[in-house]
Design a protein around this motif. Sequence first.
Motif, PDB file in Angstrom:
ATOM      1  N   ASP A 106       0.719  -1.234   0.126  1.00 18.24           N
ATOM      2  CA  ASP A 106      -0.019   0.190   0.038  1.00 18.24           C
ATOM      3  C   ASP A 106       0.795   1.359  -0.001  1.00 18.24           C
ATOM      4  O   ASP A 106       0.383   2.421  -0.526  1.00 18.24           O
ATOM      5  N   GLY A 108       3.281   1.300  -1.709  1.00 15.95           N
ATOM      6  CA  GLY A 108       3.940   1.534  -3.098  1.00 15.95           C
ATOM      7  C   GLY A 108       5.459   0.905  -3.073  1.00 15.95           C
ATOM      8  O   GLY A 108       6.095   1.033  -4.087  1.00 15.95           O
ATOM      9  N   ALA A 109       5.590  -0.121  -2.186  1.00 17.45           N
ATOM     10  CA  ALA A 109       6.699  -0.992  -2.374  1.00 17.45           C
ATOM     11  C   ALA A 109       6.487  -2.177  -3.225  1.00 17.45           C
ATOM     12  O   ALA A 109       5.331  -2.597  -3.416  1.00 17.45           O
ATOM     13  N   GLU A 110       7.605  -2.845  -3.613  1.00 19.41           N
ATOM     14  CA  GLU A 110       7.479  -3.820  -4.274  1.00 19.41           C
ATOM     15  C   GLU A 110       7.658  -4.850  -3.298  1.00 19.41           C
ATOM     16  O   GLU A 110       8.552  -4.856  -2.316  1.00 19.41           O
ATOM     17  N   ARG A 156      11.813   1.785  -4.296  1.00 18.03           N
ATOM     18  CA  ARG A 156      12.838   1.807  -5.201  1.00 18.03           C
ATOM     19  C   ARG A 156      13.231   3.259  -5.287  1.00 18.03           C
ATOM     20  O   ARG A 156      12.049   4.222  -5.336  1.00 18.03           O
ATOM     21  N   ALA A 157      14.309   3.577  -5.200  1.00 11.51           N
ATOM     22  CA  ALA A 157      14.664   5.225  -4.999  1.00 11.51           C
ATOM     23  C   ALA A 157      14.108   5.894  -6.229  1.00 11.51           C
ATOM     24  O   ALA A 157      14.217   5.541  -7.356  1.00 11.51           O
ATOM     25  N   ASP A 204      17.995   2.371  -2.733  1.00 13.14           N
ATOM     26  CA  ASP A 204      16.725   1.625  -2.519  1.00 13.14           C
ATOM     27  C   ASP A 204      16.746   1.227  -1.009  1.00 13.14           C
ATOM     28  O   ASP A 204      17.743   0.930  -0.377  1.00 13.14           O
ATOM     29  N   ALA A 262       4.242 -13.144  -8.728  1.00  7.88           N
ATOM     30  CA  ALA A 262       5.194 -11.806  -8.403  1.00  7.88           C
ATOM     31  C   ALA A 262       5.760 -11.926  -7.092  1.00  7.88           C
ATOM     32  O   ALA A 262       6.604 -11.361  -6.693  1.00  7.88           O
ATOM     33  N   ASP A 265       8.630 -14.330  -6.643  1.00  3.68           N
ATOM     34  CA  ASP A 265       9.772 -14.036  -7.424  1.00  3.68           C
ATOM     35  C   ASP A 265      10.770 -13.235  -6.468  1.00  3.68           C
ATOM     36  O   ASP A 265      10.490 -12.161  -5.926  1.00  3.68           O
ATOM     37  N   LYS A 267      13.233 -10.661  -5.526  1.00  2.00           N
ATOM     38  CA  LYS A 267      13.623  -9.454  -6.033  1.00  2.00           C
ATOM     39  C   LYS A 267      14.825  -8.852  -5.329  1.00  2.00           C
ATOM     40  O   LYS A 267      15.006  -9.106  -4.135  1.00  2.00           O
ATOM     41  N   ARG A 268      15.535  -8.226  -6.008  1.00  2.00           N
ATOM     42  CA  ARG A 268      17.003  -7.644  -5.334  1.00  2.00           C
ATOM     43  C   ARG A 268      17.046  -6.121  -5.637  1.00  2.00           C
ATOM     44  O   ARG A 268      16.366  -5.557  -6.528  1.00  2.00           O
TER      45      ARG A 268
ATOM     46  N   ARG B 102      15.170   4.651 -13.170  1.00  2.00           N
ATOM     47  CA  ARG B 102      14.913   3.731 -13.895  1.00  2.00           C
ATOM     48  C   ARG B 102      13.560   3.645 -14.331  1.00  2.00           C
ATOM     49  O   ARG B 102      12.504   4.007 -13.953  1.00  2.00           O
ATOM     50  N   ARG B 107       5.690  -1.638 -14.004  1.00  2.00           N
ATOM     51  CA  ARG B 107       4.395  -0.982 -13.678  1.00  2.00           C
ATOM     52  C   ARG B 107       3.977  -0.095 -14.982  1.00  2.00           C
ATOM     53  O   ARG B 107       3.000   0.259 -15.208  1.00  2.00           O
ATOM     54  N   PHE B 264      -8.446   2.642  -4.649  1.00  2.00           N
ATOM     55  CA  PHE B 264      -7.764   4.208  -4.344  1.00  2.00           C
ATOM     56  C   PHE B 264      -8.419   4.737  -5.659  1.00  2.00           C
ATOM     57  O   PHE B 264      -8.304   4.402  -6.647  1.00  2.00           O
ATOM     58  N   ARG B 395      12.106 -13.715 -15.953  1.00  2.00           N
ATOM     59  CA  ARG B 395      11.088 -14.350 -15.428  1.00  2.00           C
ATOM     60  C   ARG B 395       9.759 -14.386 -16.534  1.00  2.00           C
ATOM     61  O   ARG B 395       9.542 -13.049 -16.732  1.00  2.00           O
TER      62      ARG B 395
END
Lengths: 704, 659
Positions: A106, A108-110, A156-157, A204, A262, A265, A267-268, B102, B107, B264, B395
Amino acid sequence: MEEQKPPAARKSRLIVRLGSFLVSHSAFVSVICCVAGCIALLLLPVLAKNTYVSENALMPGSANPMFSNQDVLEANRFVKDIYEKRILKDGSGMEIARLIGKHMEDVGAEVYYHKFKYRNLRFHPLCFFSSTPRTAVLQNSSACTLNGVSPVGIIRAPRGDGKESVVLVTPYNSENIKLNEALSLGLAYSVFSLLSRVVWLAKDIVWLAADSRYGEYTSVASWLKDYHNPTFSSDSGKIGIEMCFEKTENHVEDESSFDGAAYDDFKRAGTMAAALVVKVTDKERSERDRVDIYAEASNGQMPNLDLINIVHYLAVHRQGLHVRVGTFGFLLNSALLKHVGKTLQRLTRLAESLNPGWKLGVNSADFVEGTATLASSMYYQALGVPTGPHGAFRDFQIDAITMELSPRTSLTNDNGISSFLLRGGRLIEGVIRSVNNLLEKFHQSFFLYFLTAPNKFVSVGVYMIAFALLVAPLPMVAAALFSSTANARSLTAVSNSKPTNSKPVTRSGSWNWLHSAKLVFLVHLWALIVSLLPYFISQVPRTNSTTNMLSWSLSSLLILYLLTRLTKSYVEGYQWEVLKSVMIAAASIGLSLMSIINFSTAQVGSILLVPMCLMVRPLKQPIQVPFFPAALLKILNILLAVVAFPPASLAILKGCLRGFESINIGDFWEWSEFLWVWNSATYLFVALVHLPCWYLCVHILLHN
Amino acid sequence: MTKLRRRFNPTVFLLIIFFFNSVLRPALALVEGGEGLEEEFTEELLLKPLPDRKVLAHFHFQSSAPPSIANGRHHRLFPKAIAQLARKFQIRELELSFTQGRWNYERWGGFDPMSAANAKPPGVELWAAFDLPLNEIDHTWKNLTHALSGLFCASINFLESSAAYSAPSWGFHSNSSKLRYGALPREAVCTENLTPWLKLLPCRDKTGIALLLNRPSIYRSHYHSQRLRLIASEFTGIILEQALTVVLQPTMRSNSLASSGYGFLQPSWSISSLFGKEVVGQCVLAKTSRIFFELEKDLAFKVDKLQPLSSWNTSAFELSGIPNSNIRELNAVKNLGSSVLYVFEVSNSNDHIPLDVGIRWKIPLVWSCPHAPFHMNRYLMGSGNERGSIAISLRSTHLHERFSKASDGCAVHAVIFQVVPWYVKVYYHTLHIFLDGKTQIISDVVRKMKISPSEDKLSPGSMELLLRFPCNIQSATLTLDFDKGFLHIDEYPPDANQGFDIPSALVTFPDFNCSRSYQLDDSIHYKSPLLSKFQEGNPVQTYTEVLLVPLTTPDFSMPYNVITFTCTVLALYFGSMLNVLRRRAGEEERLERTKASEKPGLIPLLLSKLSSKLKIKGKEPESSPSLSTSSSILGPKLLTKVMLVGLLAVIWNYYLKNG
């Protein structure tokens, strides 16, 4: 090893003369050196310097914190949500993980869920220092509940290039969540959600809510291992994370937005710049909110001092928190230390009255506290076992510390908790902001240091002196012993026979040490076998530590007996002086090697080992000194031989700390098991350097 | 030539002038009058709401100049600097991009012309194809980098060294040996790069769409990519495309943030709220000036379900401003919906009626952007300062399932192009390919491969791989091991402790071409360069992340120590060497004897006394126990001496202090 020149050479080089002078006065020099080493060790708290933030780019506290009361409210709401889930009976762990993941999403993060299987840490004799196997394929298991599931969120920055990241870890027990864990999650969540809105992010941010049902370290370590290895989610994908959620999921989620794969998966987020482990505890109250910093990682590795510095600076000068590092409480009340402190204080006052320019300013109370902290810092480094989940990061060369926050009020006091959360959040935000400012990785400040207070440290250049002074007599005494026996032999040879055949005799004399070396080698071989024995003993099912310990010692004795019987003919005809000199040489090599791997272990080990090695001599051998010193020497020898026996020293230490009735035969087994489980090099030191040395000392003591 | 001219008499010369005047002038006039050969400038802006509450704004400016024979060296609209550049370096194609941030392929989409052409790796990326003989290309590239570096105020000149650029043969764009590619991932992008870029526009940022390029709002964006593309040929002339893509976060009202749950409401925005400015009229030099408002396929489909999407005011949203027309995408797959473009003509606006395109959402909607067939990730493995591995993982997004239900024969091709600097020594034989976690034989997967290993300090390693996967795989991972090299101390860049960058790898999916054809209305009777670009399409491509490899670095703050140590060692060495060479034992003894006959000075006497004393002690220890020696060394004489010296020192100290 330096060999003394024959006295016939009339004039020799200065350095050789100096060497021979030292060797000839080895007894005196070694006593001086040992005493000086011990004094230097005692003086370390006095020599400690104040810490300072070395890296300019960090700029701690230069920006106003953005963490506000709004965020505290958010944290409180989150804590309440999570704490309510505790009441759910089954699968509450999954529910909490899902709730955290939902909140992460919520903001906005992965999000993904890291699943790991608990694998018992096991001793493998050849696994010391070796890296973990490369391809780690997650193991299949049929039930979600068997695995730990840690939700991970990545911000993500906005304008960053994603090359670096800062990691925030909050361990929580998913099966039985406590209020303090919920609070740490809430704190991390509010900081995380703040960070998702800020504009200054360059790195990040990764938030790992580590499922600590199998231990905090395990989950963090397994996540890090997967981070640095290829992961194939499809292997475990047969039971993807969405399956685990299936039972509880009744939401009318939009089909396209819920992509189960997703969440699986891995993520890094690039190279990790630093990691913060945040915990909230409620152990003991103090008059102020408190931060405890834990920094020791495996084998005495420490994070860069700058990381501790910024935490300390922000906590003390910005948030008004009380900062603590590990301290041995029992030392604080030690009368001996207080006495030493007072003496020092008096001495420094005297020195200052002599020369007002010397500003030593030793305070007795400070000295006692510094010593207690230094002792704890040294002990945990010497033990080689990480003091928290941050240790897992250090294995990948990432600077990490654990911050344990504890409020001054009880955890249920809303007002107290709110102000506590505000301070804690601002502290974490400030630290992350500082690390975020960092352009290069941490490299400016120290990596090798002891802490004597949260804002005082002893750097490697200073604490090395004590060790160097302790170890320096070893080669000297070895050389002195060797040369004295060689001289004695050649002298007797010369007096007994004609000068013409003195040559072969001296040659046999100079090779005399080989006999002793054989014995030393044999004992080291025995020690190697003994160090490997626990692996086989631990394979035996259903045993307790006492039987294990007994079988370990019995089998060691048996092997020793067999070895000596088998090689009886090889190891005869040695002099105890030569044996001692070879043993000392081996011990000094072992100590120097260990000082490279784990300095503190070598330092602590040398305090026991060096006097024992230097003083040992056969009990039955008469000494040409007055009765009293001779008797003292004998008593000291016996005492050291008892104290330096590893199980005995452990028992004494435990007895001092917890009372002698708590000593158990299995203690040593448990201790060594603890060490090898954590791959501590201290185990190797004890087994491969200390034990053979001790045995040889006892051997010499009983020599006739 | 001079000879020829000398032979010509003035009458012939006049004749020639007359000939030129009479014959060529009308021809030139004809050419200029013709539609295709005039210099043109168009400006367009595409706005698109993104699923994660952000807005994409894509500025597209295109200038074209007819072949240079036609109008000589003079240009009316076309920037002279670029024309000179193209002519001097014989550029056939060139693309330069400055990017910050990036592109989020998950998205913001990875399967549309927008992302395929405008998503660029962070930093600077430059590639150019030349129309020159092969042996001149490297030299020309160096000059070009310097020229561009001056033109755009960027350190593109670092691409000059042969260790910084590579020559891909087929893995990047076209099959050409005349192409050079270089990337600077660490280059910071700022206004100093934007200003020269804007200077290339005929109206700069004074009027027209470029007026919106308000620096603070652009550089506050989440993604910002400024691109320049040049296509030159003898037949079509030079075409210069300047594109600026920004992803902005519209300011949200707090009440929409507070509303919890999945519903939202998307933030409402308009040009003025995004850029702080409005469009007031077009650039008068521009042939066309339009603003497009695009609704993504999925979104249009969802809006369509609620109410057939025909007008600008539906039950889902409302556009501020009335579009001049709307265009639908021609789509073969009907049930997936087709994207919608609303067209706004800028020419209708002026100071009094500014054009402020925007959207106001009425109901919460969730949609997703079209994904590329695979999501790409690249990461480093291992730890320590010695070695590591690069892993590229793909992926599957199950794109093929939407088109055709998984058939066994179906396969996906992917081209991976990766350049690795020389100090990261990749061992290409360690290439491992895992499909769904199982190791594969390389020849089964790799169809074609070209590898040029790196050469220390000379050239970077580059890898071009054409892979073929079955459609139904979940994931594919490639790993490559590398050793970390050591650099010479002056080869370290500033901030060496940050680590070293490996530029982004590019993965292209040649099977998938993302073109969009639109059913063009009659109202748009002239063609739009942006839409024709979309129609043209290009293969789907994805850039991976930039990697940061920490290398071992020397302690730069300690050159002094190093010098001191080295000097000490050298001095010791030379001293002892000289000693060994110079000394003769016999000579020494003779000298000693002569010295003994002379009367020694006070200090030598003391020294000799001391040394003789020491020597006596050196002989003693085996005969007497150590305690006695120590007592003898601490004899009263020595003790008094030491105390005397100590006393002297204390007195000296006090005296100095008082003085």
